[in-house]
Write a protein that holds these residues in place. Structure first.
Motif: not given
Length: 349
Positions: A113, A117, A143, A161, A165
């Motif tokens: 994941e 991202r 980001e 994040w 996560h």
């Protein structure tokens, strides 16, 4: 554990006092963290630069020479203790990506994941090595770009994040863009300290001098006392009682003009890891027994030094009864210890 260091000053200075000469300098710490050495800085033209090699600082003449000649208003350094990935330039910190320099101490899991991202943010091409730290750096870089180049907002978004996560043992990170610097301690697993040294006007001596009662060491820097500086490090580098331990989840933001701002923008970790959850190599990198013993000894001495300062202050107050010149007792409520302003932060660690 890896070791972090950053220096921010109001005009260009060298860091040899902290890197080489201080009682607990990075050169000394490199005997426990010998898998890589790196420096990042902003040069005289305002450009980000890094220099790194997968060697121990104490064994590197280049590190010693560079530490004594590099002058900058903003710089950071990293000593690596591998958590299992290979010893190579690509895995050595700091990382330079799109003008952003970053370095990390801790362990987090790189999940599919997270890879997705980073790819969605268009930052996967920055990853050249195999470390969790570089993947985190790429997430931060992505980001920051997604938030219009705002460093603080981008770092906060990336770590929020991660906190929500990714399984995390520790994310202590330094991130620098231009002469703007951010330091984060997340969570309280590993320590991160800050020292704000005001400019000193002293006509007797124009140079900085640092000493340690414990080691009978006196170090001298030719940088002027008139320079105000902020130092951030994984552990106090000397016996100054002004070192403050960052709180768990604290973000410190040093602006380009030297202002220091602090807040706690992160919630609890969704997937907190204990050291028992780590693989053998990762666990060993976070719990080096010899380093832990040395660190505990330094912490005890720092505590004793702070207590001694408090006793001297108490004796001075006793010598000047209330209402006479020299008393400062009214500035500290009953039960407060003026020499231990950071006790709550230490207890939270």
């Amino acid at each position: 554990m890896c070791r972090l260091f950053a220096l921010h000053s109001d005009h260009p200075v060298t860091a040899d006092l902290w890197l080489l000469d201080a009682p607990y300098s990075l050169l000394n710490q490199s005997r426990f963290n010998a898998d890589g050495t790196g420096l990042g800085w902003i040069d005289e033209e305002g450009q980000p630069r890094i220099r790194k090699r997968p060697v121990a600082a104490y064994a590197s003449e280049a590190f010693t020479g560079f530490a004594t000649t590099l002058r900058s208003r903003a710089m950071l350094a990293h000593l690596r203790l591998s958590s299992g990935t290979g010893h190579c330039d690509e895995n050595t910190h700091p990382f330079l990506q799109d003008g952003i320099i970053s370095a990390h101490n801790g362990v987090l899991e790189i999940t599919e994941e997270m890879r997705q991202r980073v790819a969605a943010l268009g930052a996967a091409h920055h990853v050249q090595g195999s470390t969790d730290s570089e993947w985190m750096a790429a997430l931060i870089t992505g980001e920051v770009a997604a938030h219009g180049g705002d460093l603080r907002t981008g770092v906060t978004a990336a770590l929020c994040w991660i906190a929500g996560h990714v399984p995390v043992y520790s994310v202590n990170v330094l991130v620098m863009k231009g002469e703007e610097l951010i330091a984060v301690r997340l969570p309280a697993t590993n320590e991160l300290w800050i020292l704000d040294r005001p400019a000193v006007v002293d006509t007797r001596d124009d140079a900085l001098e640092q000493s340690s009662d414990s080691l009978t060491v006196r170090a001298r820097s030719e940088d002027p006392r008139g320079a105000r500086s902020v130092v951030i490090a994984s552990e106090p580098l000397d016996d100054d009682p002004a070192w403050r331990l960052l709180d768990s989840g604290e973000l410190v933001h040093l602006t380009a003009d030297g202002r220091v701002r602090s807040d706690r923008p992160f919630g609890p970790l969704a997937h907190a890891l204990s050291i028992e959850d780590l693989g053998l190599s990762a666990a060993a990198s976070q719990a080096h027994a010899a380093q832990a013993r040395a660190h505990d000894a330094r912490r005890r001495h720092l505590t004793e030094n702070t207590a001694s300062t408090a006793n001297i202050a108490s004796t001075a107050n006793t010598a000047h009864p209330a209402g006479t010149a020299g008393t400062a007792s009214t500035a500290h409520p009953a039960g407060a210890d003026p020499a231990r302003p950071h006790e709550s932060a230490e207890n939270a660690a």
